[in-house]
Write an enzyme that holds these catalytic residues in place. Sequence first.
Site, PDB file in Angstrom:
ATOM      1  N   ARG A  55     -60.426  50.207  44.842  1.00  0.00           N
ATOM      2  CA  ARG A  55     -58.901  49.869  44.492  1.00  0.00           C
ATOM      3  C   ARG A  55     -58.256  49.391  46.233  1.00  0.00           C
ATOM      4  NH1 ARG A  55     -54.682  52.473  42.597  1.00  0.00           N
ATOM      5  NH2 ARG A  55     -56.367  53.562  41.007  1.00  0.00           N
ATOM      6  N   TYR A 108     -45.218  24.055  43.606  1.00  0.00           N
ATOM      7  CA  TYR A 108     -46.396  24.377  42.525  1.00  0.00           C
ATOM      8  C   TYR A 108     -45.769  24.800  41.127  1.00  0.00           C
ATOM      9  CZ  TYR A 108     -50.806  25.703  41.170  1.00  0.00           C
ATOM     10  OH  TYR A 108     -51.970  26.246  40.489  1.00  0.00           O
ATOM     11  N   ASP A 180     -45.129  29.108  51.107  1.00  0.00           N
ATOM     12  CA  ASP A 180     -46.525  28.285  50.275  1.00  0.00           C
ATOM     13  C   ASP A 180     -47.848  27.580  51.303  1.00  0.00           C
ATOM     14  OD1 ASP A 180     -49.388  27.676  49.158  1.00  0.00           O
ATOM     15  OD2 ASP A 180     -47.874  27.746  46.456  1.00  0.00           O
ATOM     16  N   LYS A 205     -57.988  27.447  47.200  1.00  0.00           N
ATOM     17  CA  LYS A 205     -58.382  25.800  48.274  1.00  0.00           C
ATOM     18  C   LYS A 205     -59.075  26.100  49.007  1.00  0.00           C
ATOM     19  CE  LYS A 205     -55.753  24.797  44.537  1.00  0.00           C
ATOM     20  NZ  LYS A 205     -54.667  25.170  44.634  1.00  0.00           N
TER      21      LYS A 205
HETATM   22  C1  LIG Z   1     -53.504  25.855  43.851  1.00  0.00           C
HETATM   23  C2  LIG Z   1     -52.377  26.190  43.948  1.00  0.00           C
HETATM   24  C3  LIG Z   1     -52.198  27.486  44.081  1.00  0.00           C
HETATM   25  C4  LIG Z   1     -52.424  29.081  42.188  1.00  0.00           C
HETATM   26  O1  LIG Z   1     -53.227  28.880  43.047  1.00  0.00           O
HETATM   27  P1  LIG Z   1     -55.256  29.768  41.678  1.00  0.00           P
HETATM   28  O2  LIG Z   1     -55.693  30.456  43.113  1.00  0.00           O
HETATM   29  O3  LIG Z   1     -54.746  28.567  41.743  1.00  0.00           O
HETATM   30  O4  LIG Z   1     -53.900  30.492  41.434  1.00  0.00           O
HETATM   31  C5  LIG Z   1     -50.131  27.522  44.271  1.00  0.00           C
HETATM   32  N1  LIG Z   1     -50.082  27.168  45.432  1.00  0.00           N
HETATM   33  C6  LIG Z   1     -49.938  25.854  45.613  1.00  0.00           C
HETATM   34  C7  LIG Z   1     -49.964  24.574  46.670  1.00  0.00           C
HETATM   35  C8  LIG Z   1     -51.772  25.859  45.203  1.00  0.00           C
HETATM   36  O5  LIG Z   1     -51.913  24.624  44.945  1.00  0.00           O
END
Ligand SMILES: *Cc1c(COP(=O)(O)O)cnc(C)c1O
Length: 390
Positions: A55, A108, A180, A205
Amino acid sequence: MKSKTQLVTAGRKKAWAGSVVNPSVQRASTVLFESVADMRHAIRHRADAVPFYGRRGTSTSFAFADSMVQLEGSAGCYAYPSGTAALANSLLAFLKTGDHLLMVDSVYEPTRDLCAGVLKNIGVETTYYDPLIGGDIARLIKPNTKVIFLESPGSITMEVQDVPAITKVAREKGVITMLDNTWAASYLFNPFEYGVDISIQAATKYIVGHSDVMLGTASATEKYWPRLREHSYQLGQCTSPDDLYLALRGLRTLPARMAQHQLHTEKVVSWVRQQPEVAKLLHPNFASCPGHDAFVRDFEGSNGLFSFIVDPAISKAAIEAMVDHLSLFKLGFSWGGFESLIMFYDGLSRIRSVTKWDDAQIIVRLHIGLEDPDDLIADLESGFSVLRNF
Ligand SMILES: *Cc1c(COP(=O)(O)O)cnc(C)c1O
């Protein structure tokens, strides 16, 4: 070293990779100790990439985290099973009952849901602020404000925030800033150079880059890293070594892919912006995008994601017909992979608290992939003719 160079060699320690280029996928729960002394050493150093228990991570996660630390220049990086888990764990690590959170209004949607759900339930109060507020955020800070959360550019509406103006105020007032940073992948914008305390990403992404893994990261400065790490560990966050292996592979080619996404996007945008059905282009490279000046000042390039507001004379049915007609631009959530995608949004005022959004406006968001841009433009040409003649 430049980040391109760093990303080729990062995480390639003998202990993790042996004599080959890539660290192996090390699957483990139990770690076997050579001796009691060896076990005691592991217990003491369990947070410092010394094998202790699955973990806490294995050589694969150590190599990935080390690479992220090099990319971002943080004190440490924690990997989570999704970007949303990274956001939730970062906020939960620093907020408690009675605290106040300042949240960017363009955030988001699932982050907004977290504020209205889990955070509200534990007694954390959220106030939304205009993404373009800059240093004026000072007037929203209350004695119990603990965290200012930023996202720049917003992933649908693309507002670019004045990050250094906000982090300056936050540092003066002792408030933690979290960003973010998914859009920039910490490659186009380095959060720690601009005073951010915690950088969060959906590695799903651009870092993974191939649309096949869900993964999140959160990185922190020296001051906040131990708390972020231990709270995430207490909440049992750990990630599959297979996923981390793929993310590390993605990191190697991040600069090359990003350059190509940018190049293709420049070509596609120069066509898109000339279409009469495009009422407003929301690409941070252009003055029509809110916060464009901050983008020019702070970012080192752009990626494959942008939006535009469709002429209000065009019906939603026409837009849907265009979307259904396209062949290279596929309809699907997410972005940052090698493929082109399209998504459209209406009724965005639903996810706005303090900034106005006209619900008559429909936004189309494109992700420009690694296909030949001439083919992408041809696909759009054919889609726009459907739109035009609907
Ligand atoms: C896709 C996304 C997330 C969340 O990511 P996941 O891996 O899908 O949970 C958070 N912030 C932004 C800006 C995103 O585009």
